[in-house]
Design a protein around this motif. Structure first.
Motif, PDB file in Angstrom:
ATOM      1  N   ASP A 322       0.812  -1.217   0.000  1.00 50.03           N
ATOM      2  CA  ASP A 322       0.000   0.000   0.000  1.00 50.03           C
ATOM      3  C   ASP A 322       0.849   1.273   0.000  1.00 50.03           C
ATOM      4  O   ASP A 322       0.341   2.366   0.254  1.00 50.03           O
ATOM      5  N   GLN A 324       2.929   4.628  -0.835  1.00 44.04           N
ATOM      6  CA  GLN A 324       2.848   5.786  -1.734  1.00 44.04           C
ATOM      7  C   GLN A 324       4.226   6.454  -1.863  1.00 44.04           C
ATOM      8  O   GLN A 324       4.326   7.644  -2.138  1.00 44.04           O
ATOM      9  N   THR A 333       1.788  -3.970  -8.720  1.00 45.50           N
ATOM     10  CA  THR A 333       0.765  -4.743  -8.009  1.00 45.50           C
ATOM     11  C   THR A 333       1.261  -6.119  -7.561  1.00 45.50           C
ATOM     12  O   THR A 333       0.592  -6.775  -6.768  1.00 45.50           O
TER      13      THR A 333
END
Length: 439
Positions: A322, A324, A333
Motif C-alpha cells: 500500500d 505511496q 501490483t
C-alpha cells in the motif's frame, strides 16, 4: 538490377526508428559525451543521424507529471524537456524524409485539439507525423489537470479507443475537394460537433502508434494502431507476441501488414564479442549507481531502505503493498512476487543489492560486433518476431552514430534495409496504406 537489389526484393525489409532516451535509467548521464535534454541541437543531432541512416521515424516519449520518490523529483528523470509536438514541428524544418512521432496522452487531452495539432504537424512536415497514444491510470498525474482524478484501468483503453476514432472522424471531415463537412460525435466519453479547422493532411491520417503488452493493449493495437511499440528480450517471446497480435487483426477487417510490430531495443557494439560484452557490463554499472540501486529497491519494496548498503544483501522485510513512496508511475501490483524472485536470484548467484538490480533491470538487447548485431536483427525480422525495431541508445545525442555508420551498411548488404528512401511520407516508409476518405 544489382545482386543486393534483387535480394532485397524478396527479403522482408527491416523498419527502424530512433528513440530519444531520458525518462529512465537507459541514459548514462555520467558519460562526458552526454548532452542537454533541452537544447535543440541535441534533438537535431539524433534526428539528422536517423535520417542519414534512412530510418523510418524519430520517436519522443513524454510524461505529464514529474515522478516523485519520497516527495522529491525522481533521480533518473529528465526535468525541463520541451513539449513533443512543438519540438517535432521544429525538427520538420531540418529534416526531409524522417517520420516524426510524438507521445500524447489520451486520458488528459481532448480529440479536437489533438487531431488539430497532429494534422498541422503532418502538413508542416509533408506527411511525416505520427501519434504515440498512451493512457494514464493515476490520480497523481491527474492533479495537473482541471478535470483531475483518473480513469479506472478498465476504462483507459475504452476512452483511448473512442479518442482515436473521434480524431479520425475529424481528419475525415475534410474531403479531397478541400471542403470541410460538419462533424458530430456523441459517445461515452466525448460529445462534440462543429467543423474541423485543418484540411485533410498529406497522409490522410497521421500514423498511430500504441505502446503496451497487456491483453487490453494488444487488442487496442489490433483494432486501431498502425505500429505497436513493445519489448521482448528473446526470439521465442517475440514470435509469440507477434503471432498473437497479428492473429487479432482479422476480426477488425485488417491484414497482417496493416500493423507493424516494433520492439524497443538497445545495442552495444564492439570490435570483438569480448569487447562488446565488456562495454555492456560497464554501461550497466553506469546505469545503476549505488544510490539508484537503493532507489530501484525502494520502488519494489515501497519502504525507506536508505540505511541498507547497496553492496549488501537484499532486505529481509517484505514489501509494503500500500506504499505511496513513489508517485507518477504505474503502481507495482505484484511486489511480493517480484521480491521473491529477486531474493531467489540473489541467493542463487550471491548477488548484492546493486548487482541484483543490475541483473534484473538491465535492458541490453543486442550486444556484439556490427556483423553479429546486424545478423541478429535480421534473424528477428526474418524469423517472424518483429517487423523492425525502435532503437534506444544509451547516450544523448550521439548514441546512434556508431549504429548508423557500422550496422546499417551491413543490413543494407544483407538486402534487409533500404539504401535510399523511396517515398516521402511516413506511411510510405512503413508500407502502410493511405486511409480511404470516408465522406
Amino acid at each position: 538490377m544489382s545482386a543486393t537489389e534483387n535480394t532485397s526484393a524478396t527479403k522482408k525489409q527491416i523498419h527502424l526508428a530512433a528513440h530519444f532516451p531520458g525518462v529512465n535509467n537507459t541514459t548514462v548521464w555520467a558519460d562526458p559525451r552526454s548532452r542537454s535534454q533541452i537544447d535543440f541541437s541535441s534533438f537535431e543531432h539524433l534526428a539528422r543521424t536517423a535520417e542519414r541512416g534512412k530510418f523510418d521515424f524519430f520517436f519522443l516519449a513524454e510524461g505529464l507529471r514529474l515522478r516523485e520518490h519520497k516527495g522529491r523529483i525522481h533521480d533518473l528523470d529528465v526535468v525541463g524537456r520541451p513539449e513533443s509536438i512543438t519540438l517535432l514541428n521544429a525538427l520538420a524544418a531540418v529534416t526531409d524524409r524522417l517520420g516524426l512521432a510524438a507521445t500524447v496522452n489520451a486520458t488528459f487531452n481532448e480529440p479536437y485539439e489533438t487531431a488539430r495539432r497532429f494534422a498541422s504537424l503532418d502538413h508542416l512536415s509533408g506527411g511525416r507525423a505520427a501519434w504515440n497514444v498512451v493512457t494514464s491510470p493515476d490520480a497523481f498525474t491527474g492533479e495537473n489537470f482541471r478535470r483531475g482524478g483518473f480513469l479506472d484501468r478498465g476504462d483507459r483503453y475504452t476512452r483511448a479507443s473512442e479518442f482515436v476514432a473521434t480524431a479520425r472522424e475529424l481528419w475525415d471531415s475534410w474531403g479531397p475537394d478541400g471542403v470541410p463537412r460538419p462533424f458530430a460525435h456523441h459517445g461515452q466519453h466525448f460529445s462534440i460537433e462543429g467543423k474541423f479547422g485543418v484540411p485533410r493532411s498529406p497522409q490522410g491520417h497521421p500514423v498511430v502508434i500504441q505502446a503496451g503488452d497487456s491483453g487490453e493493449g494488444r487488442e487496442f493495437a489490433a483494432s486501431a494502431a498502425d505500429v505497436i511499440f513493445t519489448r521482448h528480450g528473446t526470439l521465442e517471446a517475440g514470435r509469440a507476441f507477434y503471432a498473437d497480435v497479428k492473429g487479432r487483426l482479422a476480426q477488425y477487417g485488417r491484414e497482417p501488414d496493416d500493423l507493424k510490430i516494433m520492439p524497443g531495443v538497445t545495442f552495444v557494439l564492439g570490435d570483438t564479442a569480448a569487447e562488446a560484452q565488456e562495454k555492456a557490463a560497464e554501461i550497466r554499472h553506469q546505469q545503476v549507481s549505488p544510490q539508484n540501486a537503493i532507489l530501484a529497491l525502494e520502488q519494489i519494496w515501497g519502504r525507506d531502505l536508505s540505511a541498507h548498503d547497496p553492496d549488501g544483501p537484499l532486505p529481509a522485510i517484505d514489501p509494503d503493498p500500500d506504499s505511496q513512496l513513489v508517485q507518477g508511475r504505474v503502481k507495482i501490483t505484484n511486489a511480493l512476487e517480484i521480491a521473491a524472485k529477486w531474493r531467489a536470484l540473489s541467493e542463487a548467484k550471491g548477488l548484492s543489492i546493486r548487482q541484483t538490480v543490475i541483473e534484473t533491470t538491465g535492458r541490453q538487447s543486442f550486444i556484439g560486433t556490427p556483423d553479429t548485431v546486424a545478423a541478429e536483427l535480421d534473424a528477428f525480422v526474418q524469423g517472424g518476431a518483429a517487423d523492425g525495431f525502435i532503437l534506444v541508445p544509451h547516450l544523448t545525442p550521439g548514441g546512434l552514430d556508431d549504429f548508423v555508420d557500422q550496422v546499417v551498411p551491413r543490413l543494407q548488404e544483407r538486402g534487409a534495409f533500404r539504401t535510399e528512401y523511396t517515398g516521402s511520407t511516413l506511411r510510405s516508409h512503413l508500407g502502410l496504406r493511405t486511409p480511404v476518405w470516408k465522406g
